[in-house]
Design an enzyme around this catalytic site. Structure first.
Site, PDB file in Angstrom:
ATOM      1  N   SER A  11       0.845  -1.196   0.000  1.00 16.74           N
ATOM      2  CA  SER A  11       0.000   0.000   0.000  1.00 16.74           C
ATOM      3  C   SER A  11       0.882   1.248   0.000  1.00 16.74           C
ATOM      4  O   SER A  11       2.046   1.200   0.411  1.00 16.74           O
ATOM      5  CB  SER A  11      -0.863   0.012   1.265  1.00 16.74           C
ATOM      6  OG  SER A  11      -1.518   1.243   1.426  1.00 16.74           O
ATOM      7  N   TYR A  32      -1.865  -0.591  10.324  1.00 18.55           N
ATOM      8  CA  TYR A  32      -1.897  -0.963   8.898  1.00 18.55           C
ATOM      9  C   TYR A  32      -0.591  -0.553   8.223  1.00 18.55           C
ATOM     10  O   TYR A  32       0.040  -1.342   7.507  1.00 18.55           O
ATOM     11  CB  TYR A  32      -3.092  -0.276   8.243  1.00 18.55           C
ATOM     12  CG  TYR A  32      -3.279  -0.569   6.767  1.00 18.55           C
ATOM     13  CD1 TYR A  32      -3.759  -1.812   6.342  1.00 18.55           C
ATOM     14  CD2 TYR A  32      -3.011   0.404   5.795  1.00 18.55           C
ATOM     15  CE1 TYR A  32      -3.953  -2.071   4.990  1.00 18.55           C
ATOM     16  CE2 TYR A  32      -3.205   0.144   4.449  1.00 18.55           C
ATOM     17  CZ  TYR A  32      -3.683  -1.095   4.049  1.00 18.55           C
ATOM     18  OH  TYR A  32      -3.865  -1.351   2.708  1.00 18.55           O
TER      19      TYR A  32
HETATM   20  P1  NAD Z   1     -11.063  -6.112  -0.252  1.00 20.40           P
HETATM   21  O1  NAD Z   1     -11.562  -6.011   1.136  1.00 20.40           O
HETATM   22  O2  NAD Z   1     -12.041  -6.157  -1.363  1.00 20.40           O
HETATM   23  O3  NAD Z   1     -10.116  -7.385  -0.419  1.00 20.40           O
HETATM   24  C1  NAD Z   1      -9.425  -8.005   0.621  1.00 20.40           C
HETATM   25  C2  NAD Z   1      -9.651  -9.495   0.482  1.00 20.40           C
HETATM   26  O4  NAD Z   1      -8.859 -10.179   1.456  1.00 20.40           O
HETATM   27  C3  NAD Z   1     -11.104  -9.862   0.738  1.00 20.40           C
HETATM   28  O5  NAD Z   1     -11.573 -10.707  -0.289  1.00 20.40           O
HETATM   29  C4  NAD Z   1     -11.063 -10.597   2.056  1.00 20.40           C
HETATM   30  O6  NAD Z   1     -12.047 -11.602   2.157  1.00 20.40           O
HETATM   31  C5  NAD Z   1      -9.663 -11.187   2.004  1.00 20.40           C
HETATM   32  N1  NAD Z   1      -9.187 -11.530   3.344  1.00 20.40           N
HETATM   33  C6  NAD Z   1      -9.210 -10.761   4.441  1.00 20.40           C
HETATM   34  N2  NAD Z   1      -8.714 -11.439   5.486  1.00 20.40           N
HETATM   35  C7  NAD Z   1      -8.375 -12.662   5.012  1.00 20.40           C
HETATM   36  C8  NAD Z   1      -7.813 -13.799   5.594  1.00 20.40           C
HETATM   37  N3  NAD Z   1      -7.513 -13.844   6.893  1.00 20.40           N
HETATM   38  N4  NAD Z   1      -7.576 -14.879   4.811  1.00 20.40           N
HETATM   39  C9  NAD Z   1      -7.886 -14.852   3.492  1.00 20.40           C
HETATM   40  N5  NAD Z   1      -8.421 -13.800   2.889  1.00 20.40           N
HETATM   41  C10 NAD Z   1      -8.674 -12.725   3.646  1.00 20.40           C
HETATM   42  O7  NAD Z   1     -10.057  -4.910  -0.443  1.00 20.40           O
HETATM   43  P2  NAD Z   1      -8.925  -4.629  -1.529  1.00 20.40           P
HETATM   44  O8  NAD Z   1      -8.811  -3.179  -1.581  1.00 20.40           O
HETATM   45  O9  NAD Z   1      -9.162  -5.381  -2.773  1.00 20.40           O
HETATM   46  O10 NAD Z   1      -7.640  -5.173  -0.778  1.00 20.40           O
HETATM   47  C11 NAD Z   1      -6.674  -6.004  -1.395  1.00 20.40           C
HETATM   48  C12 NAD Z   1      -5.289  -5.607  -0.950  1.00 20.40           C
HETATM   49  O11 NAD Z   1      -5.007  -4.304  -1.446  1.00 20.40           O
HETATM   50  C13 NAD Z   1      -5.100  -5.533   0.564  1.00 20.40           C
HETATM   51  O12 NAD Z   1      -3.870  -6.118   0.919  1.00 20.40           O
HETATM   52  C14 NAD Z   1      -5.077  -4.054   0.832  1.00 20.40           C
HETATM   53  O13 NAD Z   1      -4.334  -3.735   1.986  1.00 20.40           O
HETATM   54  C15 NAD Z   1      -4.443  -3.524  -0.421  1.00 20.40           C
HETATM   55  N6  NAD Z   1      -4.695  -2.108  -0.692  1.00 20.40           N
HETATM   56  C16 NAD Z   1      -5.964  -1.640  -0.875  1.00 20.40           C
HETATM   57  C17 NAD Z   1      -6.155  -0.279  -1.133  1.00 20.40           C
HETATM   58  C18 NAD Z   1      -7.520   0.322  -1.340  1.00 20.40           C
HETATM   59  O14 NAD Z   1      -7.625   1.546  -1.404  1.00 20.40           O
HETATM   60  N7  NAD Z   1      -8.581  -0.465  -1.484  1.00 20.40           N
HETATM   61  C19 NAD Z   1      -5.060   0.574  -1.198  1.00 20.40           C
HETATM   62  C20 NAD Z   1      -3.784   0.063  -1.010  1.00 20.40           C
HETATM   63  C21 NAD Z   1      -3.622  -1.279  -0.771  1.00 20.40           C
END
Ligand code: NAD
Length: 256
Positions: free
Chosen positions: A156, A169
């Site tokens: 991130s 985080y």
């Molecule tokens: P999201 O919540 O849609 O996806 C996260 C996924 O991880 C979900 O499907 C959830 O079920 C799964 N998950 C959570 N805990 C889990 C566990 N213990 N075991 C297995 N799966 C698990 O959100 P996203 O934005 O698609 O996030 C994906 C990645 O991107 C994350 O690592 C997040 O930190 C990173 N990220 C997101 C953003 C944003 O703005 N959305 C920005 C920077 C980084």
């Protein structure tokens, strides 16, 4: 020769084909993981996704199969040793090996340090850091033996910055960036490549309810998936330094 023809020639000179490659995407049922799984399937890879919710996984696996690609969904918690071992064993039983691992599963929590509970801190570290460690440890022996593999960690922007109220985080993502570098250094001689992607705000379940976030100015999950495919399809001898920051041009936050 037109510019387009030159581009086509360059691409056809260095095609790294994902056809039949075997990929695992953690947290593949929603958001960035979902988009990545679908992009991999579109590129011809066989895709295994894991996550917490069967219904979400089923929907993505259906989309993958509708494209003519092979796909499986496995309910698993990436922070649990036995779940991770089961995921990797199931994928190897089904597809024979793991070529690509996308450590994408993650959770977020905000709060100032003096307010963060031990439970929240531990949960964040377990999923955002221990999860990628367990997954990576499980796939590395096969990759090292075959002397090929590609691991992509979804970190991130918070892993590069120090936003107030983001310590748990942010620390997990800073640590993930460091972990990526260790994976790369220990395994570079085994032809295993590692990339870390640091997205800014992406509209997903994680962010959609953030107050003051203008969705139309955010990244799309597909933007991150597109970068994943770009990284996976470079010629093997290319090392792209980590971490890679992908942000929006416009500030997605309402200014106060
Ligand atoms: P999201 O919540 O849609 O996806 C996260 C996924 O991880 C979900 O499907 C959830 O079920 C799964 N998950 C959570 N805990 C889990 C566990 N213990 N075991 C297995 N799966 C698990 O959100 P996203 O934005 O698609 O996030 C994906 C990645 O991107 C994350 O690592 C997040 O930190 C990173 N990220 C997101 C953003 C944003 O703005 N959305 C920005 C920077 C980084």
């Amino acid at each position: 020769m037109s510019e387009q023809e030159v581009g086509v020639q360059i691409l056809s000179r260095h095609p790294v084909d994902l056809e039949n490659k075997v990929a695992i995407v953690t947290g593949g049922g929603t958001g960035i993981g979902r988009a990545t799984a679908i992009a991999l399937a579109f590129a011809g890879a066989r895709v295994a996704i894991c996550g917490r919710r069967a219904d979400r996984l089923d929907e993505v696996v259906s989309s993958v199969r509708a494209m003519g690609a092979a796909g499986i969904g496995l309910v698993a918690d990436v922070s649990v040793d036995k779940d991770v071992e089961r995921v990797v064993r199931s994928v190897i039983d089904r597809f024979g090996r793991v070529d690509i691992l996308v450590n994408n599963a993650g959770i977020s929590a905000s709060g100032f340090i003096h307010e963060i509970t031990s439970e929240t801190w531990d949960r964040i570290m377990a999923i955002n850091l221990r999860g990628p460690f367990l997954m990576t440890r499980a796939v590395l022996p096969g990759m090292r033996e075959r002397r090929c593999g590609h691991i992509i960690n979804i970190s991130s922007e918070s892993g590069l910055e120090y936003y107030q109220g983001d310590a748990a985080y942010g620390t997990s993502k800073h640590a993930l960036n460091a972990f990526s570098e260790y994976i790369q250094r220990e395994n570079q001689d085994f032809n295993i490549r590692v990339n870390t992607i640091c997205p800014g705000m992406v509209v997903t379940e994680m962010s959609e309810n953030e107050v003051g976030l203008q969705h139309e100015k955010c990244l799309l999950p597909e933007d991150i998936a597109d970068l994943v495919i770009f990284l996976l399809t470079r010629r093997p001898n290319i090392k792209i330094g980590t971490p890679i920051l992908i942000q929006t041009m416009l500030n997605p936050w309402v200014s106060t």
